[in-house]
Design an enzyme around this catalytic site. Structure first.
Site, short mmCIF file in Angstrom:
data_model
loop_
_atom_site.label_atom_id
_atom_site.label_comp_id
_atom_site.label_asym_id
_atom_site.label_seq_id
_atom_site.Cartn_x
_atom_site.Cartn_y
_atom_site.Cartn_z
N GLY A 104 13.10 -18.33 -11.59
CA GLY A 104 12.64 -17.00 -12.01
C GLY A 104 13.35 -16.46 -13.22
N LEU A 105 14.19 -17.29 -13.87
CA LEU A 105 14.91 -16.82 -15.06
C LEU A 105 14.24 -17.28 -16.36
CD1 LEU A 105 18.70 -16.99 -14.16
CD2 LEU A 105 17.20 -15.04 -14.17
N GLY A 106 13.07 -17.83 -16.25
CA GLY A 106 12.30 -18.14 -17.46
C GLY A 106 12.78 -19.37 -18.21
N ALA A 110 11.77 -20.33 -22.07
CA ALA A 110 12.78 -20.33 -23.14
C ALA A 110 12.82 -21.67 -23.84
CB ALA A 110 14.16 -19.99 -22.55
N ASP A 151 6.23 -13.47 -19.37
CA ASP A 151 7.42 -14.28 -19.66
C ASP A 151 7.50 -14.65 -21.14
OD1 ASP A 151 7.88 -14.13 -16.98
OD2 ASP A 151 8.12 -16.28 -16.65
O1 PMV Z 1 8.33 -17.23 -13.90
P1 PMV Z 1 8.80 -16.31 -12.82
O2 PMV Z 1 9.17 -16.98 -11.55
O3 PMV Z 1 9.77 -15.29 -13.31
O4 PMV Z 1 7.53 -15.45 -12.38
C1 PMV Z 1 6.80 -14.73 -13.30
C2 PMV Z 1 6.23 -13.53 -12.67
C3 PMV Z 1 4.93 -13.66 -11.92
O5 PMV Z 1 4.38 -12.36 -11.97
C4 PMV Z 1 5.18 -14.08 -10.48
C5 PMV Z 1 3.97 -14.66 -12.56
C6 PMV Z 1 3.43 -14.24 -13.90
O6 PMV Z 1 2.79 -15.09 -14.55
O7 PMV Z 1 3.56 -13.07 -14.29
#
Ligand code: PMV
Length: 324
Positions: A104-106, A110, A151
């Site tokens: 979840g930190l992209g 990146a 992201d």
């Molecule tokens: O890539 P993550 O795990 O930070 O998730 C992105 C956020 C979500 O809303 C779950 C997916 C998205 O595409 O916005």
């Protein structure tokens, strides 16, 4: 084409409010995490050798001409060449990243962003965030299926953004800097799986899930107002509320809940999971403005320590300011 090596980088990110609901058209807020970065160095290669991507951390070596179209690292390079209308150059792209993967930190975002930038500047083109972000979005589709676009936006612009799918992004003014403590459950999780799970639940019960998305969207807007007004006090309860709604969406986990609870017990002003969930990272608001006018923690250290004691695999502290 530059005969000397060039280096580009891109930061990690966390979603402050609105993950998952943003895939369904509601707004969300994300901020860059500059303490962790992906870096790509582009070096000239012998004539005729083509484009090679080397990710030694992952044990990967990829020749552009030999991999399938949907290999994400190669796709970032390929989309860049198409955008610039350039043929495949003789270049080696070395990729390094300090961003934990699948948490979840992209990290993937990146890496893609740094590949696009390094390759473009190797080819003597400087691409601004408005050009980089859509290219990375194309790679995100390979990674995630139906990404919202938040992201690639926050990573390319490297500043806090308020984002709504289809409406694009707006930079956020940060009235008062605040500190986030990021705790990693150490459990890798797939955003694609989490997004699919929510989509299937929504398809089964649209009224219930649309109502949850609406509630999340409303608190994103409240979060934006609080951030812009410098009202750090208001952010903690909004984060807590967002976490409860994410539990209702079914994307939290016992480990995420344990870290969220540990952060709150140690004095964090609020805490929630961040990103796709089911594992990965949570965030806590660990530091209040000294001007905020009520007794609060004055140091995120306490929260960081509590997260470590509760089993966090890694803790990162970051301060959110207007420029990231
Ligand atoms: O890539 P993550 O795990 O930070 O998730 C992105 C956020 C979500 O809303 C779950 C997916 C998205 O595409 O916005």
């Amino acid at each position: 084409m530059t005969p000397t090596p060039v280096q580009s980088s891109a930061p990690g990110k966390v979603i402050l409010f609105g993950e998952h609901a943003v895939v369904h058209g509601r707004p969300a807020i994300a901020v860059p995490v500059t303490q962790v970065r992906a870096t790509v160095t582009a070096k000239p290669a012998p004539p005729g050798s083509g484009l090679t991507l080397i990710a030694s951390d992952l044990g990967k070596r990829i020749a552009l001409s030999t991999v399938p179209q949907d290999e994400p690292l190669a796709a970032a390079a390929r989309f860049t060449l198409i955008h610039l209308s350039m043929p495949e150059p003789d270049v080696t792209l070395n990729i390094h990243s300090t961003i934990p993967i699948a948490s979840g930190l992209g990290s993937g975002t990146a890496v893609s962003t740094a590949i696009v930038r390094a390759l473009a500047s190797f080819l003597d083109h400087k691409l601004g965030p408005a050009e980089v972000s859509p290219l990375v979005f194309e790679v995100e589709k390979i990674h995630h299926g139906t990404p919202s676009g938040i992201d690639n936006t926050v990573v390319a612009y490297e500043r806090p953004v308020y984002f709504a799918r289809g409406r694009g992004s707006e930079p956020l003014t940060v009235g008062e800097p605040f500190t986030l403590v990021i705790g990693d459950t150490g459990i890798r999780s797939s955003t694609r799986v989490a997004v699919e799970r929510v989509r299937r639940a929504w398809e089964r019960n649209r009224a219930r899930y649309d109502a949850l998305f609406n509630r999340i969207g409303d608190l994103v807007d409240e979060g934006r107002d609080a951030i812009e007004a410098g009202d750090v006090d208001a952010l903690g309860p909004l984060m807590d509320h967002n976490h409860e709604l994410l539990i209702e969406l079914g994307v939290s986990s016992p480990q995420l809940d344990a870290l969220v609870n540990a952060a709150r017990s140690s004095g964090a002003m609020g805490a929630k999971l961040s990103g796709g969930g089911l594992g990965g990272n949570m965030i806590a608001l660990g530091h209040a403005s000294p001007h905020a006018g009520r007794a609060q923690m004055d140091d995120a250290e306490q929260v960081a320590q509590a997260l470590t004691e509760a089993g966090a695999a890694r803790v990162i502290r970051t301060t959110v300011t207007a420029t990231g």
